[in-house]
Design an enzyme around this catalytic site. Structure first.
Site, PDB file in Angstrom:
ATOM      1  N   CYS A  17      99.908  10.614 123.450  1.00 31.97           N
ATOM      2  CA  CYS A  17     100.953   9.607 123.662  1.00 31.97           C
ATOM      3  C   CYS A  17     100.384   8.200 123.775  1.00 31.97           C
ATOM      4  O   CYS A  17     101.144   7.226 123.802  1.00 31.97           O
ATOM      5  CB  CYS A  17     101.769   9.956 124.910  1.00 31.97           C
ATOM      6  SG  CYS A  17     102.866  11.367 124.658  1.00 31.97           S
ATOM      7  N   LYS A  20     101.408   5.646 121.056  1.00 27.66           N
ATOM      8  CA  LYS A  20     102.719   4.998 121.002  1.00 27.66           C
ATOM      9  C   LYS A  20     102.601   3.501 120.716  1.00 27.66           C
ATOM     10  O   LYS A  20     101.700   2.830 121.213  1.00 27.66           O
ATOM     11  CB  LYS A  20     103.448   5.181 122.335  1.00 27.66           C
ATOM     12  CG  LYS A  20     104.122   6.530 122.503  1.00 27.66           C
ATOM     13  CD  LYS A  20     105.003   6.534 123.742  1.00 27.66           C
ATOM     14  CE  LYS A  20     105.813   7.807 123.844  1.00 27.66           C
ATOM     15  NZ  LYS A  20     106.752   7.792 124.982  1.00 27.66           N
ATOM     16  N   THR A  48     119.091   2.888 126.515  1.00 28.60           N
ATOM     17  CA  THR A  48     118.283   2.808 127.740  1.00 28.60           C
ATOM     18  C   THR A  48     116.932   3.500 127.576  1.00 28.60           C
ATOM     19  O   THR A  48     116.303   3.863 128.557  1.00 28.60           O
ATOM     20  CB  THR A  48     119.034   3.420 128.937  1.00 28.60           C
ATOM     21  OG1 THR A  48     119.349   4.790 128.650  1.00 28.60           O
ATOM     22  CG2 THR A  48     120.312   2.645 129.225  1.00 28.60           C
ATOM     23  N   ASP A  68     109.015  14.349 118.760  1.00 29.61           N
ATOM     24  CA  ASP A  68     107.792  13.748 119.298  1.00 29.61           C
ATOM     25  C   ASP A  68     106.609  14.283 118.507  1.00 29.61           C
ATOM     26  O   ASP A  68     106.522  15.487 118.251  1.00 29.61           O
ATOM     27  CB  ASP A  68     107.631  14.090 120.781  1.00 29.61           C
ATOM     28  CG  ASP A  68     107.175  12.890 121.598  1.00 29.61           C
ATOM     29  OD1 ASP A  68     106.234  12.212 121.152  1.00 29.61           O
ATOM     30  OD2 ASP A  68     107.741  12.638 122.673  1.00 29.61           O
TER      31      ASP A  68
END
EC number: 2.7.9.3
Length: 348
Positions: A17, A20, A48, A68
């Site tokens: 991650c 990102k 959000t 993901d």
């Protein structure tokens, strides 16, 4: 003579991650002048930065959709597949849902890495899907310059029990279900500084499914829930606070962490994503030391669930945690918005 073991992390510029795109840059990418299409049955979209989209299909049932994927954070192909799959499925649990199926996303440098290695990655993903009680039902692959793997996951949830990251209330206690420090330990391993007694700790933490999220969904006093991943604890907590119109106080000493993370920080084992996270969220945070910043902004891969829990629901949360073999302690609390204070304040 045996060929040397493949080190997948050598074939990618990022890891897990930590790959990102920074929130600042992502805001620019997602900016649009077009009028948004309004669908009243879309219960959760991207307004959000929640963990997944939720669509009302009627009769009190919502469909959860999420995806993901990332580049290798470990060298072992099977473990890479396990971690990527666990991380992808987590978004369904973070919404309070139950996964029902997944399809794979694979990018593979076919001129550099043998297809048998990609097969091991897929097998790792399939193994985790079986643990979650779902099928790996298909997927899509491309020839890519760097190895990439992940899942698109579909889940279901009661529309009355969707756990958004934007519904937290003042007075809620904050709980975190996994320790921080995954980015730090994996960086230590990449730099060949990881001590023998700490090998495998980050991998096993990343491979723990966030199944308790589906059970926490039944507790009305769990007002908000998200998983802590690439933006670090401070980034994901900031999103809860901004989306809910509240502020937070974090008790640094109460935050669970993997062994020796402070020592590894002192040795320079800090991933690049830490600085990007602070650049995006640091202006929202009160005073903190360099050590605190490097842990609280550490990008997590397949991190734990962050829960906002009303006081009268704490016992129910603890009971469910115990059923899953966890002991939870509050790491902070939410307060009413006050412009005189930072969005998140850190206390010892």
């Amino acid at each position: 003579m045996a060929s040397p073991a493949i080190r997948l992390t050598q074939y990618s510029h990022g890891a897990g991650c930590g790959c990102k795109i920074s929130p600042k840059v992502l805001d620019k990418i997602l900016h649009t002048e077009q009028q948004k299409f309004f669908d009243p049955r879309l219960l959760v979209g991207n307004e959000t930065r929640d963990d997944a989209a939720v669509y009302d299909i009627g009769n009190g049932v919502g469909i959860i959709s999420t995806t993901d994927f990332f580049m290798p954070i470990v060298d072992d192909p099977f473990d890479f597949g396990r971690i990527a799959a666990t991380n992808a499925i987590s978004d369904v649990y973070a919404m309070g849902g139950k996964p029902i199926m997944a399809i794979a996303i694979l990018g593979w440098p076919i001129d550099k890495l043998a297809p048998e290695i990609a097969q091991q990655v897929i097998e790792g993903g399939r193994y985790v899907c079986q643990q979650a009680g779902i099928s790996l039902a298909g997927g899509h692959s491309i020839d890519a310059p760097e190895p990439i793997f992940g899942l698109a996951v579909t889940g279901i949830v009661s529309t009355e029990q969707v756990k958004k990251n934007s519904a937290a209330k003042p007075g809620c206690k904050l709980f975190l279900t996994k320790p921080l420090g995954i980015g730090i330990l994996t960086t230590a391993e990449k730099k060949s500084k990881l001590r023998p007694e700490h090998r495998g700790l980050a991998t096993e933490t990343m491979c723990q499914l966030n199944k308790p999220g589906a059970d926490f969904a039944h507790i009305p006093g769990v007002t908000a829930m998200t998983d802590v991943t690439g933006f670090g604890l401070l980034g994901h907590l900031s999103e809860i606070c901004q989306g809910s119109g509240v502020q937070a106080i974090l008790h640094y000493s109460a935050i669970p962490r993997l062994p020796a993370v402070e020592d590894y920080i002192a040795e320079g084992c800090v991933p690049g994503g830490t600085g990007r996270n602070f650049d995006s969220y640091g202006h929202l945070i009160g005073n903190m030391s360099d050590l605190q910043r490097q842990l609280l902004c550490d990008p997590q891969t397949s991190g734990g669930l962050l829960l906002a829990v009303l006081p009268d629901a704490e016992a129910d949360v603890q009971a469910i945690a115990a059923q899953h073999g966890m002991t939870l302690s509050p790491i902070g609390e939410l307060t009413s918005a006050d412009s005189r204070r930072a969005l998140i304040e850190i206390v010892v």
